[in-house]
Design a protein around this motif. Sequence first.
Motif, mmCIF file in Angstrom:
data_model
loop_
_atom_site.group_PDB
_atom_site.id
_atom_site.type_symbol
_atom_site.label_atom_id
_atom_site.label_comp_id
_atom_site.label_asym_id
_atom_site.label_seq_id
_atom_site.Cartn_x
_atom_site.Cartn_y
_atom_site.Cartn_z
ATOM 1 N N THR A 9 4.839 5.625 -9.073
ATOM 2 C CA THR A 9 3.540 5.478 -8.438
ATOM 3 C C THR A 9 3.548 4.232 -7.573
ATOM 4 N N LYS A 13 -1.694 2.880 -4.873
ATOM 5 C CA LYS A 13 -1.866 4.235 -4.372
ATOM 6 C C LYS A 13 -1.943 5.217 -5.513
ATOM 7 N N SER A 14 -2.626 4.866 -6.599
ATOM 8 C CA SER A 14 -2.820 5.777 -7.708
ATOM 9 C C SER A 14 -3.809 6.852 -7.291
ATOM 10 N N GLY A 61 -5.268 12.005 -3.775
ATOM 11 C CA GLY A 61 -4.273 10.965 -3.598
ATOM 12 C C GLY A 61 -3.163 11.429 -2.675
ATOM 13 N N SER A 65 1.808 10.569 -5.519
ATOM 14 C CA SER A 65 1.042 9.572 -6.279
ATOM 15 C C SER A 65 0.843 9.971 -7.729
#
Length: 891
Positions: A9, A13-14, A61, A65
């Motif tokens: 991850t 940018k989760s 996302g 991600s």
Amino acid sequence: CRPPHQKSTPPGKSPNLRQLPARSKAAAAMAGTISRIRLENFMCHSSLDIELGQHVNFITGQNGSGKSAILTALCIAFGCRAKNTQRAATLKDFIKTGCSDAAIAVDINNQGEDAFKPDIYGNLIKLERRITKSSSSTILKDQHGRKVAHRKDDLNEIVEHFNIDVENPCVIMSQDKSREFLHSGNDKDKFKFFFKATLLQRLKELLETIRDQVHKADSDVQELEKSIKPVMRELDELREKIKNMEHIEEIAHDIDNLKKKLAWSWVYEVDQQIEEQTVKLQKLKGRAPACQERIDRNTVVIDKLKKELIEKEENLRSLVGKTREENNMKKSMENNIAEAVKREIELEAEHERGAHMLQRKNGRLNQLQAQLRDFQMQHMQSTQAEASQMEKDMQNIQQQIDHLHSNVTRLREDENEFTAELSGIVKSINDISKEIAENDRRTKQIKSDIADLQRQQSNTVTAFGGQRVLKLLESIETNHKKFESPPIGPIGAHLQLASESWSVAVDSACGGLLDAFIVTCCKDLHVLRECASKVNFNNLRIIVYDFTRPRLIIPDGSLPTTEHPTVLSVIQSENHTVLNVLVDQGHAERQVLVKDYEVGKSLAFDDRMRNIKEVYTSDGDKIFSRRAVQTFYPPTSKKGRPNRLCSSLGEKIAELKNEAEGIQRTIVEKNGQKSKLVKDQCDLEQKIADSKRKREPEEHRLEKKILELDDAKRAFAEINRYAAVDNSELEEDIKKEKNIIVESEQLLQKIKVKLAAASREVNDRREAYKTFMDSVNETGHRASANDELELIKRKLDAAEQEKAHYEGLMTTKVLPAIKMAEAEYADLQQLRQDNFKKASTICPESDMEALNNVAGSTPEQLSATLNRLKQRFDQESRRFGTKLVIVAGKS
């Protein structure tokens, strides 16, 4: 497209959670909904904690991600297997790279009417799934975090209660299932998808199973009711009789027990025979591998000896020509030695004559000196005519000697010239013979290649196993009902090339995979192996692969970073399973194809690009590098033979036929040249023999004339010696004799020098001859080559006889004995089944424990005891005036 455990991850940018606004904040959460998800070291997530709303939740996302990872975690938490997620093969693959374990925690709401065991779990059920490298565990906790259960059955109860079917695409639809659903083009496939997703298909199958079981149970009940009626009547009658004759009940009971023991004793006796037969069969089967090992060993020895025999025969053919050259050289050296010996003998004879003459001269001088002192020399008259006649005779003999010497010299020169010309012809004949033999071998090879190509032209499948594969395909067609799915193969028959220029390279890269067959399960593997055994197709390569698996998608990161094509990019097939097998088993996506060796060497050794397993040239050369080791393999296929993937077979057949015709013309031409040279050889050998026959008599006549001339000279000297009669002449003779003696001594000394030189020349030539013969002996002679050839033939005959012996032993003794033992074993098994069935109708085997089994008693002993009890029973029955009928083995 990377495997899940390779994702990570990116920071910041989760995936984001978006919730639809709730209608009522005060509304209670529905039982069975998920309120919270926590992930640790799972796939690309190190630590993730998401709280979900009561209604619809959206997770957004960027690519990579971890959105799909959350859905996968839910599937794993609710008991889904790793393979069914289509993201990994085993659970340990979900552990994040570099970590040793992973954890999934899911909170399930448990409020309302549909709550599951609220008195145990409360308002919240906490599900925890922990995965390690070697195992996994599931723990169920109540709302306070206390452990309630850990068995999979407890989890299945919760899943069935809330109807959470994670394998149902209507509950959880993964990307692959979505793609499969969207790409299904017809309504029939969509309805099947709907039928399966709504569990109607499972319900239908369950109803059909229940219906069959109900029908079977009804029929069983009816049969039991019919069979029990006569038994009940007999039982009533028996009870009535037993009431009247209670005093013989014990005897009847003993008879009944003995019948049971007797029935089961037959079974146990057969069991003992089966055990003995099993031991015997194992011993017999143990002989077969030993015989087969001897047969295989002799087969290897025979093949090796046949190769050695071919090599020895080839060496012997070349040795024949070489031996002929050596014989010619040997004859030439022997002639030279003979000439040197002859000169030495002549010089020795001349020396001996000179010594004798000197001795005579000394004697003559002594005689003359004695005559001069003691008496006057008697006058000896010799006529002038006699002296003149002797001179004429000597001149005539000298002319004959000159003529004979000229003839001998001419004949010897002619003989040497013929010998040199013969050596050249013999060498030419040997060269032409080797060329003819090589052309014959090449012609046979071309005919064999043409026959193979013609069979391949009539049926391309024969390129991948010959006639055996056709028989195998016929056997597969005959036994097609035994297969779960029809096998695919041979693989090479299902391939097409984008460009025929790569046919040799692809054949070299794929190798034995082109001959392999693909089946979908282990059962089909065994069936196919039996079919191959029936047609004697041994060592057939069979690959088990899931036919339902879709076409593999290779990520760009896993492909070689080069502009050159790979094997996977130049092959085509209508069956995606064939391509999947070439990727999984042959790494076709990592095998790079290049035009020539220089480009391949630069690509494999110098550039060292990633994801390149091997490099193949268009000629079939294999180049690869493993760490510091650089390896190059030339193609293993026979030179000049087209590969199995070639489609232009007609052109290749025509090309091979033209080549064979050209070689045949060359063979005819070379045979003509050889015949002419052989004729010339025979003519020269005849000329040499004729010249030798002419030379030897001339040499004998020359030697004879030389001796005659010497004798005539001596006689002439004797006549002249007595020409003078006075003392002055006698003194002059003495003086002359002394001068002659001095000259003779000088001449004799010169002859000694020449004789020593001639002796050295003879020794040198003999030493050269010995050296030549030693070199011939070192390189081997034809006789030794013949002996080695005969030895190999004897070894080959012995190996073939030994192989035939063990094959005969296997055919006549071992296999028939095994078959007979297997037949006896099968008969015993059948007898055991029959006896077991009969005994089971009398009583179940469990009753034998209550009867102390039947150990130590044979069926004959039990039968004799039963007969004695029956006689006693009959006597007791007559005693009471009626007959008791025992019904045994029925209930």
